[in-house]
Design an enzyme around this catalytic site. Structure first.
Site, mmCIF file in Angstrom:
data_model
loop_
_atom_site.group_PDB
_atom_site.id
_atom_site.type_symbol
_atom_site.label_atom_id
_atom_site.label_comp_id
_atom_site.label_asym_id
_atom_site.label_seq_id
_atom_site.Cartn_x
_atom_site.Cartn_y
_atom_site.Cartn_z
ATOM 1 N N GLY A 153 -113.925 -47.389 2.477
ATOM 2 C CA GLY A 153 -114.579 -46.101 2.611
ATOM 3 C C GLY A 153 -115.975 -46.265 3.184
ATOM 4 O O GLY A 153 -116.258 -47.199 3.929
ATOM 5 N N ARG A 154 -116.862 -45.355 2.779
ATOM 6 C CA ARG A 154 -118.196 -45.321 3.360
ATOM 7 C C ARG A 154 -119.011 -46.578 3.051
ATOM 8 O O ARG A 154 -119.603 -47.183 3.933
ATOM 9 C CB ARG A 154 -118.944 -44.075 2.861
ATOM 10 C CG ARG A 154 -118.298 -42.764 3.280
ATOM 11 C CD ARG A 154 -118.825 -41.583 2.478
ATOM 12 N NE ARG A 154 -118.464 -41.690 1.065
ATOM 13 C CZ ARG A 154 -119.306 -42.035 0.107
ATOM 14 N NH1 ARG A 154 -120.579 -42.296 0.385
ATOM 15 N NH2 ARG A 154 -118.912 -42.127 -1.144
ATOM 16 N N ILE A 155 -119.051 -46.980 1.785
ATOM 17 C CA ILE A 155 -119.837 -48.156 1.399
ATOM 18 C C ILE A 155 -119.185 -49.416 1.944
ATOM 19 O O ILE A 155 -119.862 -50.313 2.467
ATOM 20 C CB ILE A 155 -119.986 -48.218 -0.128
ATOM 21 C CG1 ILE A 155 -120.794 -47.017 -0.633
ATOM 22 C CG2 ILE A 155 -120.654 -49.514 -0.558
ATOM 23 C CD1 ILE A 155 -120.861 -46.909 -2.148
ATOM 24 N N ARG A 175 -105.463 -48.458 1.057
ATOM 25 C CA ARG A 175 -104.390 -47.526 1.379
ATOM 26 C C ARG A 175 -104.200 -47.490 2.890
ATOM 27 O O ARG A 175 -105.108 -47.815 3.653
ATOM 28 C CB ARG A 175 -104.726 -46.129 0.875
ATOM 29 C CG ARG A 175 -104.860 -46.018 -0.639
ATOM 30 C CD ARG A 175 -105.273 -44.611 -1.026
ATOM 31 N NE ARG A 175 -106.540 -44.245 -0.410
ATOM 32 C CZ ARG A 175 -107.052 -43.032 -0.410
ATOM 33 N NH1 ARG A 175 -106.396 -42.035 -0.977
ATOM 34 N NH2 ARG A 175 -108.212 -42.791 0.159
ATOM 35 N N THR A 234 -119.408 -53.892 -7.468
ATOM 36 C CA THR A 234 -120.499 -52.925 -7.626
ATOM 37 C C THR A 234 -119.937 -51.506 -7.710
ATOM 38 O O THR A 234 -120.686 -50.539 -7.603
ATOM 39 C CB THR A 234 -121.497 -53.012 -6.455
ATOM 40 O OG1 THR A 234 -120.791 -52.813 -5.220
ATOM 41 C CG2 THR A 234 -122.204 -54.359 -6.433
ATOM 42 N N ARG A 236 -116.760 -49.974 -10.057
ATOM 43 C CA ARG A 236 -116.546 -49.621 -11.455
ATOM 44 C C ARG A 236 -115.766 -50.747 -12.124
ATOM 45 O O ARG A 236 -114.789 -51.252 -11.560
ATOM 46 C CB ARG A 236 -115.780 -48.299 -11.592
ATOM 47 C CG ARG A 236 -116.536 -47.065 -11.114
ATOM 48 C CD ARG A 236 -117.758 -46.763 -11.957
ATOM 49 N NE ARG A 236 -118.443 -45.553 -11.538
ATOM 50 C CZ ARG A 236 -119.395 -45.509 -10.622
ATOM 51 N NH1 ARG A 236 -119.782 -46.623 -10.006
ATOM 52 N NH2 ARG A 236 -119.974 -44.352 -10.325
ATOM 53 N N GLU A 265 -121.038 -49.027 -20.842
ATOM 54 C CA GLU A 265 -122.443 -49.091 -20.452
ATOM 55 C C GLU A 265 -123.267 -48.100 -21.260
ATOM 56 O O GLU A 265 -122.749 -47.051 -21.654
ATOM 57 C CB GLU A 265 -122.577 -48.791 -18.949
ATOM 58 C CG GLU A 265 -121.857 -49.785 -18.057
ATOM 59 C CD GLU A 265 -122.066 -49.489 -16.570
ATOM 60 O OE1 GLU A 265 -122.869 -48.590 -16.245
ATOM 61 O OE2 GLU A 265 -121.430 -50.149 -15.738
ATOM 62 N N HIS A 285 -126.158 -52.336 -13.547
ATOM 63 C CA HIS A 285 -125.753 -51.129 -12.814
ATOM 64 C C HIS A 285 -126.923 -50.525 -12.033
ATOM 65 O O HIS A 285 -127.315 -49.371 -12.255
ATOM 66 C CB HIS A 285 -125.137 -50.086 -13.737
ATOM 67 C CG HIS A 285 -124.199 -49.168 -13.011
ATOM 68 N ND1 HIS A 285 -123.203 -48.467 -13.637
ATOM 69 C CD2 HIS A 285 -124.104 -48.828 -11.687
ATOM 70 C CE1 HIS A 285 -122.536 -47.733 -12.758
ATOM 71 N NE2 HIS A 285 -123.070 -47.934 -11.561
#
Length: 329
Positions: A153-155, A175, A234, A236, A265, A285
């Site tokens: 995705g974006r990151i 996917r 980074t 989840r 957390e 985090h």
């Protein structure tokens, strides 16, 4: 409106430029962390608009039912920590910008920092130096190695660009629609999930946590990794099967992990099992915790409050509440 902001650990938000957007409202900021329902209900009893910082506090039905004046929850990104159905039933609007067009460069930068720190043993070398010793071992470089991107995705696309700039071969598993985007961007696609975990020297996870991705990285996946490989997370922690990472590191595959996220957390126990492992690079985090990212995120969050106050709520993730007839006023 009476606005409450939870979990602003370093009292940062009032120092942001975008905080001015809340001028004229009565804002209370809490710098500690609470999860006890009774304590939160007492703290938030007069709150009309609640600002959340990511998933730091769980907002579930037992708490929501006690917040009679709450009308709006404003936050950014995904919302597995909020009982959306309960909000809808109780007439509470949840506004959350999903920032579909703007990657978190802060998270991408931390991902790359963790990968390099793990490969070059930076935390271990620092600890050795500070304890009165010199070099503690021999690290590894990244040039010519394979960078695995799980999810595209974006990151992930930004991290892939960092890997390419450092001379790495970028390999993607995701996917099919995401794999097609990776191909268009010029990156290799793994032939299978099994081959992906076997081939990567640095493997980093970049997926949203939803029902379909919870536990998507299994014990068997980790067992296929090289004993020299680094796993970076980074995103989840529950993307990895519960308990699997600790067991895998003890077994030596992968050889190193670099993580910014945890199953529960905040982690405040120095005896947390992962922390006992030498070949672990860990941060609390902080992927999104930069002033630049905060300005971007909270500008959206505060805009959602301003829009609600003007009678035009935006980024509503429970639109049925607008049609329910029990919307709180």
């Amino acid at each position: 409106m009476k606005i409450s902001i939870l979990d602003d650990y370093h009292d940062t938000l009032r120092t942001l430029e975008c905080f001015r957007k809340l001028a004229g409202h009565e804002v209370t900021i809490w710098n500690d962390h609470l999860q006890d329902v009774d304590a939160l209900a007492a703290r938030l009893r007069d709150t009309e608009a609640l600002v959340l910082i990511r998933e730091r506090t769980q907002i579930r039905a037992p708490l929501l039912r006690r917040l009679d004046r709450l009308r709006l929850i404003s936050q950014r990104s995904v919302y597995p920590h909020i009982d959306i159905d309960a909000c809808t039933q109780l007439g509470v609007i949840v506004s959350s910008s999903l920032h579909a067009g703007t990657p978190s460069y802060a998270t991408a930068e931390l991902t790359w920092a963790l990968a390099l720190a793990a490969m070059r043993q930076i935390p271990q070398q620092m600890a050795s130096l500070k304890s009165g010793k010199w070099q503690t071992g021999v690290g590894s470089g990244v040039r010519g190695k394979t960078l695995g991107i799980y999810g595209y995705g974006r990151i992930a696309s930004v991290v892939a660009g960092y890997g390419k700039a450092f001379g790495m071969r970028v390999l993607v598993w995701a996917r099919e629609a995401s794999l097609e985007r990776a191909r268009r961007d010029g990156y290799a696609v793994a032939s299978s999930k099994e081959a992906f975990f076997s081939d990567c020297d640095v493997l980093t996870l970049h997926m949203r946590l939803v029902d379909a991705t919870r536990g998507i990285v299994t014990t068997a996946d980790l067992a296929r990794m090289k004993p020299t490989a680094v796993l970076v997370n980074t995103s989840r922690a529950p993307l990895i099967e519960s308990g699997a990472l600790l067991a895998a590191l003890k077994a030596g595959r992968p050889g190193i992990a670099a993580v910014d996220v945890y199953e529960d957390e905040p982690v405040l126990d120095p005896l947390y099992p992962l922390f006992a492992l030498e070949k672990l690079v860990c941060t609390p985090h902080i992927g999104y915790v930069t002033r630049e990212e905060y300005e971007l995120q909270f500008s959206d969050i505060f805009d959602q409050i301003v829009s609600y106050a003007a009678g035009t709520p935006t980024n509503v993730v429970n639109p049925k509440v607008l049609e329910s007839g029990n919307l709180r006023r």
